[in-house]
Design an enzyme around this catalytic site. Structure first.
Site, PDB file in Angstrom:
ATOM      1  N   ARG A 106      -2.452   0.011   4.565  1.00  0.00           N
ATOM      2  CA  ARG A 106      -1.800   0.177   3.262  1.00  0.00           C
ATOM      3  C   ARG A 106      -2.762   0.902   2.343  1.00  0.00           C
ATOM      4  NH1 ARG A 106       1.346  -3.673  -0.967  1.00  0.00           N
ATOM      5  NH2 ARG A 106       2.903  -3.273   0.640  1.00  0.00           N
ATOM      6  N   HIS A 133       7.394   3.678   2.868  1.00  0.00           N
ATOM      7  CA  HIS A 133       7.206   2.225   3.057  1.00  0.00           C
ATOM      8  C   HIS A 133       8.173   1.776   4.169  1.00  0.00           C
ATOM      9  CE1 HIS A 133       5.881  -1.709   2.342  1.00  0.00           C
ATOM     10  NE2 HIS A 133       6.341  -1.947   1.130  1.00  0.00           N
ATOM     11  N   GLN A 136       9.179  -1.998   4.968  1.00  0.00           N
ATOM     12  CA  GLN A 136      10.066  -2.590   3.955  1.00  0.00           C
ATOM     13  C   GLN A 136      11.524  -2.256   4.288  1.00  0.00           C
ATOM     14  OE1 GLN A 136       9.360  -4.522   0.955  1.00  0.00           O
ATOM     15  NE2 GLN A 136      11.577  -4.784   1.163  1.00  0.00           N
ATOM     16  N   ASP A 229      13.409  -0.939  -7.942  1.00  0.00           N
ATOM     17  CA  ASP A 229      11.971  -1.168  -7.749  1.00  0.00           C
ATOM     18  C   ASP A 229      11.317  -1.058  -9.127  1.00  0.00           C
ATOM     19  OD1 ASP A 229       9.473  -1.492  -6.633  1.00  0.00           O
ATOM     20  OD2 ASP A 229       9.422   0.456  -5.622  1.00  0.00           O
ATOM     21  N   CYS A 270      12.436  -4.762  -3.464  1.00  0.00           N
ATOM     22  CA  CYS A 270      11.343  -4.956  -2.489  1.00  0.00           C
ATOM     23  C   CYS A 270      10.320  -5.980  -2.988  1.00  0.00           C
ATOM     24  CB  CYS A 270      10.689  -3.624  -2.174  1.00  0.00           C
ATOM     25  SG  CYS A 270      10.206  -2.712  -3.648  1.00  0.00           S
ATOM     26  N   ARG A 315      10.647  -9.404   5.946  1.00  0.00           N
ATOM     27  CA  ARG A 315       9.452  -8.584   6.151  1.00  0.00           C
ATOM     28  C   ARG A 315       8.693  -9.080   7.377  1.00  0.00           C
ATOM     29  NH1 ARG A 315       7.041  -5.783   2.325  1.00  0.00           N
ATOM     30  NH2 ARG A 315       6.237  -4.724   4.166  1.00  0.00           N
TER      31      ARG A 315
HETATM   32  N1   CP Z   1       7.286  -5.269  -1.035  1.00  0.00           N
HETATM   33  C1   CP Z   1       5.978  -5.269  -0.774  1.00  0.00           C
HETATM   34  O1   CP Z   1       5.452  -4.364  -0.119  1.00  0.00           O
HETATM   35  O2   CP Z   1       5.306  -6.338  -1.254  1.00  0.00           O
HETATM   36  P1   CP Z   1       3.723  -6.476  -1.330  1.00  0.00           P
HETATM   37  O3   CP Z   1       3.205  -5.385  -2.243  1.00  0.00           O
HETATM   38  O4   CP Z   1       3.465  -7.853  -1.887  1.00  0.00           O
HETATM   39  O5   CP Z   1       3.163  -6.327   0.060  1.00  0.00           O
END
Ligand code: CP
Length: 337
Positions: A106, A133, A136, A229, A270, A315
């Site tokens: 990430r 992403h 997600q 979002d 998300c 997730r």
């Molecule tokens: N939706 C998501 O990626 O959450 P986090 O940033 O907590 O990993």
């Protein structure tokens, strides 16, 4: 179907059949977990989890899923490692590839996760980059399937800032799986033109319809899902708040918007979401701009149509499917047993 030894960097690299296979696998692994049936199909393997940005869901999902599959996850916080400061991504990849069976990343640009995949020699999974992403969206599609029976022919409307990773990845996922996608935003917040062109070519094959609409009331008619979002993404400067609020306030998901969409419509996000004043950023925004919520009203977030926590749970099941599909030997026999 085998995805073994492959990486998971963007849904653009995956066919509709491969995405559906991952969703089926996630559903099977979820059922096994709920029934208390062990599924340690990656026993003895080790995975590295690199987080150059903060996370709750993605990190926990990878750690729990790795443990359920019989693996040992190692969390790498860049502030406590050499990544990017004393060691390049390519060198890091060649080191980690000698020790680990798979790597999650990430962080920033897509080129970083691509370099990890190129140089490590092991499967690499995108846990969020500036551009995409994909894990997600797998969770989102599993959640839509669970609530509506299927994805194909349903309509998802993304409201808000549609220029970045979340809207882009949803547009790709919808185009691949034959789900109608509408980006509802001011024109300057529409997804990148080159990606729209790619997705329109994909949608021409799958039968999905892609729309780009500035009027919220017109956009949400008949929607099965309204998705939003945060209005400021990770890494953006606070100085953009004022403009972003001015531009995006008409695109907040409100009770009125949900009512226009119809009773069938579900709310998705998300997460994390700014829907009340229970966070530091929420309070900060309230003090500076007098807002008690941002992209979604608290009544919608907490309402009966909201399926955001089903989405968050998924997730873990979908990330587990991605790791199992790319690492496990004899997966199908193990899952059916
Ligand atoms: N939706 C998501 O990626 O959450 P986090 O940033 O907590 O990993």
């Amino acid at each position: 179907m085998t995805l073994k030894n492959g990486s998971f960097l963007t849904l653009l690299d995956y066919s509709a059949e491969e995405i559906e296979y991952l969703l089926d696998l996630a559903a099977a692994l979820k059922a096994q977990k709920k029934a208390g049936i062990p599924h340690r199909v990656c026993e003895g393997k080790n995975v590295a989890l690199i987080f150059e940005k903060t996370s709750t869901r993605t990190r926990c999902a990878f750690e729990v899923a790795a443990a359920d599959l019989g693996m040992h996850p190692v969390y790498l916080d860049p502030s406590a490692s050499q990544i990017g400061k004393k060691e390049s991504i390519a060198d890091t990849a060649r080191v980690l590839g000698r020790m680990f069976d798979g790597i999650e990343y990430r962080g920033y640009g897509q080129e970083r996760v691509e370099a990890l995949a190129k140089y490590s020699g092991v499967p690499v999974w995108n846990g969020l980059t500036n551009e995409y992403h994909p894990t997600q969206v797998l969770a989102d599609m599993l959640t839509v399937r669970e609530h509506f029976g299927s994805v194909r022919g349903k309509k998802l409307v993304f409201m808000g800032d549609a220029r970045y990773n979340m809207a882009s990845s949803l547009m790709i996922g919808c185009a691949k799986l034959g789900m109608d996608f509408t980006a509802c935003a001011p024109q300057k917040y529409f997804p990148p033109k080159d990606l729209i062109a790619k997705c329109e070519a994909i949608a021409a094959v799958s039968g999905a319809h892609l729309c780009f609409e500035t009027d919220p009331s017109a956009a949400v008619q008949g929607a099965h899902v309204i998705y939003t979002d945060v209005w400021v993404s990770m890494g953006e400067d606070e100085s953009v708040w004022k403009t972003r609020i001015n531009d995006l306030e008409p695109y907040r998901v409100t009770r009125e918007i949900m009512a226009i969409a119809g009773v069938q419509c579900r709310f998705m996000h998300c997460l994390p979401a700014f829907h009340d004043l229970e966070t530091g950023i929420g309070l900060d925004i309230y003090q500076k701009f007098g807002l008690t919520c941002m992209e979604v009203e608290n009544e919608v977030f907490e309402g009966e149509s909201s399926i955001v926590f089903d989405e968050a749970e998924n997730r873990m099941h979908t990330i587990k499917a991605v790791m199992a599909a790319t690492l496990a030997e004899g997966l199908q026999a193990a899952i059916q047993a």
